[in-house]
Design a protein around this motif. Structure first.
Motif, PDB file in Angstrom:
ATOM      1  N   LEU A 230       0.829  -1.201   0.000  1.00 53.39           N
ATOM      2  CA  LEU A 230       0.000   0.000   0.000  1.00 53.39           C
ATOM      3  C   LEU A 230       0.867   1.256   0.000  1.00 53.39           C
ATOM      4  O   LEU A 230       0.594   2.214  -0.733  1.00 53.39           O
ATOM      5  CB  LEU A 230      -0.913  -0.021   1.231  1.00 53.39           C
ATOM      6  CG  LEU A 230      -2.020   1.024   1.312  1.00 53.39           C
ATOM      7  CD1 LEU A 230      -2.929   0.953   0.093  1.00 53.39           C
ATOM      8  CD2 LEU A 230      -2.838   0.814   2.588  1.00 53.39           C
ATOM      9  N   GLN A 235      -1.179   4.982  -5.943  1.00 58.49           N
ATOM     10  CA  GLN A 235      -2.492   5.500  -5.549  1.00 58.49           C
ATOM     11  C   GLN A 235      -2.602   5.768  -4.048  1.00 58.49           C
ATOM     12  O   GLN A 235      -3.675   6.073  -3.536  1.00 58.49           O
ATOM     13  CB  GLN A 235      -3.600   4.509  -5.956  1.00 58.49           C
ATOM     14  CG  GLN A 235      -3.884   4.436  -7.447  1.00 58.49           C
ATOM     15  CD  GLN A 235      -2.840   3.682  -8.223  1.00 58.49           C
ATOM     16  OE1 GLN A 235      -2.376   2.638  -7.774  1.00 58.49           O
ATOM     17  NE2 GLN A 235      -2.452   4.194  -9.375  1.00 58.49           N
ATOM     18  N   GLU A 239      -5.771   8.754   3.692  1.00 50.04           N
ATOM     19  CA  GLU A 239      -7.107   8.303   4.075  1.00 50.04           C
ATOM     20  C   GLU A 239      -7.289   6.818   3.774  1.00 50.04           C
ATOM     21  O   GLU A 239      -7.894   6.080   4.568  1.00 50.04           O
ATOM     22  CB  GLU A 239      -8.172   9.132   3.355  1.00 50.04           C
ATOM     23  CG  GLU A 239      -9.583   8.898   3.876  1.00 50.04           C
ATOM     24  CD  GLU A 239      -9.717   9.115   5.374  1.00 50.04           C
ATOM     25  OE1 GLU A 239     -10.472   8.340   6.020  1.00 50.04           O
ATOM     26  OE2 GLU A 239      -9.055  10.031   5.917  1.00 50.04           O
ATOM     27  N   ASN A 240      -6.771   6.367   2.637  1.00 50.40           N
ATOM     28  CA  ASN A 240      -6.830   4.936   2.325  1.00 50.40           C
ATOM     29  C   ASN A 240      -6.066   4.116   3.342  1.00 50.40           C
ATOM     30  O   ASN A 240      -6.507   3.027   3.746  1.00 50.40           O
ATOM     31  CB  ASN A 240      -6.243   4.672   0.929  1.00 50.40           C
ATOM     32  CG  ASN A 240      -7.164   5.118  -0.184  1.00 50.40           C
ATOM     33  OD1 ASN A 240      -8.347   5.337   0.042  1.00 50.40           O
ATOM     34  ND2 ASN A 240      -6.621   5.275  -1.380  1.00 50.40           N
ATOM     35  N   ARG A 243      -8.107   3.990   6.577  1.00 50.04           N
ATOM     36  CA  ARG A 243      -9.266   3.101   6.451  1.00 50.04           C
ATOM     37  C   ARG A 243      -8.843   1.636   6.529  1.00 50.04           C
ATOM     38  O   ARG A 243      -9.548   0.812   7.119  1.00 50.04           O
ATOM     39  CB  ARG A 243     -10.007   3.380   5.137  1.00 50.04           C
ATOM     40  CG  ARG A 243     -10.960   4.556   5.199  1.00 50.04           C
ATOM     41  CD  ARG A 243     -11.999   4.478   4.086  1.00 50.04           C
ATOM     42  NE  ARG A 243     -11.365   4.594   2.776  1.00 50.04           N
ATOM     43  CZ  ARG A 243     -11.243   5.747   2.102  1.00 50.04           C
ATOM     44  NH1 ARG A 243     -11.699   6.866   2.629  1.00 50.04           N
ATOM     45  NH2 ARG A 243     -10.672   5.765   0.913  1.00 50.04           N
ATOM     46  N   TYR A 244      -7.726   1.316   5.919  1.00 48.55           N
ATOM     47  CA  TYR A 244      -7.238  -0.064   5.950  1.00 48.55           C
ATOM     48  C   TYR A 244      -6.899  -0.481   7.375  1.00 48.55           C
ATOM     49  O   TYR A 244      -7.293  -1.575   7.819  1.00 48.55           O
ATOM     50  CB  TYR A 244      -6.020  -0.200   5.045  1.00 48.55           C
ATOM     51  CG  TYR A 244      -5.462  -1.597   4.985  1.00 48.55           C
ATOM     52  CD1 TYR A 244      -6.266  -2.674   4.616  1.00 48.55           C
ATOM     53  CD2 TYR A 244      -4.138  -1.864   5.312  1.00 48.55           C
ATOM     54  CE1 TYR A 244      -5.768  -3.967   4.560  1.00 48.55           C
ATOM     55  CE2 TYR A 244      -3.628  -3.147   5.264  1.00 48.55           C
ATOM     56  CZ  TYR A 244      -4.447  -4.198   4.884  1.00 48.55           C
ATOM     57  OH  TYR A 244      -3.952  -5.480   4.840  1.00 48.55           O
TER      58      TYR A 244
END
Length: 254
Positions: A230, A235, A239-240, A243-244
């Motif tokens: 990640l 990308q 925030e991603n 959330r993960y």
């Protein structure tokens, strides 16, 4: 200030593995992970001789080594990370080649309370006593890495040494998922260690896995390759990442 592992491990824990010196790992990332709910951090030292690491972590090693990271520089980076919950995760043969006494000296200088050597009990079992004596001498908490193939007598013996926790590697290498009956392995090992916290890792990437392993008796999980993937993604945004981490933490609370 050093973290009290026993205090942290009273609850189910999410541990994240990061390679020290990987350009994608920095103070901002570590801070976001901590604020999002990561309980413990395993900081891995890059090496040219990875034994149990899959392609993702091997790639992070290459980036770190290309970035000029040495053992000394790795310790300097760890010292500056804005978290207290630090574990060093590296190979025993790396520490031996550096000089075990010198290596432990650096560990103490960066306020780390535990060092986990995944190859200690596989390739250097005869030196288990040396590791335990170093822990006693320098007030470090022993941590042991095991696999499903370990003799049950040895696993029970390790529990008697009162480690902070035992880390069970569920797969043959990091990031490589195989259809292994992990739940059965977790239940067997948990019954052998007499209340010592059991953390499980290798190829954990989904909340559903976390849920299954916690239901089987694990006290926490270690996630590495999926985090590194990640972080290195084009990308990526914070925030991603948050959330993960939230999704993994939620699965711990069954």
């Amino acid at each position: 200030m050093q973290v009290n592992f026993k205090e942290v491990l009273k609850n189910r824990v999410l541990t994240v593995y990061l390679t020290v010196g990987d350009p994608y790992v920095n103070n901002k990332i570590v801070k976001v992970l901590a604020e999002s709910g990561v309980d413990l951090f395993e900081f891995g030292f890059p090496t040219n001789k990875p034994k149990y690491d899959g392609l993702t972590i091997r790639a992070s090693f290459k980036r770190a080594l290309k970035n000029g990271v040495t053992v000394e520089k790795a310790f300097s980076i760890i010292k500056d990370f804005p978290v207290k919950q630090k574990i060093i995760f590296t190979y025993f043969d790396l520490a031996k080649s550096f000089g075990l006494e010198d290596f432990i000296g650096y560990v103490l200088s960066v306020n780390v309370k535990g060092v986990l050597f995944p190859d200690l009990l596989i390739d250097y079992l005869e030196e288990l006593g040396i590791y335990v004596k170093f822990c006693e001498k320098y007030n470090l908490e022993p941590i042991f890495f095991i696999t499903s193939s370990f003799p049950h007598k040895l696993v029970s013996k390790l529990a008697q040494l009162n480690p902070a926790f035992i880390y069970l590697g569920l797969m043959v290498s990091t990031g490589t998922f195989l259809p292994i009956t992990a739940g059965k392995t977790i239940r067997i090992m948990k019954n052998l260690i007499n209340g010592i916290p059991l953390l499980v890792g290798f190829a954990i990437s989904k909340p559903s896995q976390v849920l299954d392993y916690i239901k089987a008796g694990a006290d926490g999980v270690v996630v590495g390759s999926s985090i590194i993937k990640l972080l290195s993604s084009k990308q990526l945004n914070m925030e991603n990442l948050r959330r993960y981490i939230f999704s993994l933490k939620k699965a711990l609370k069954v």
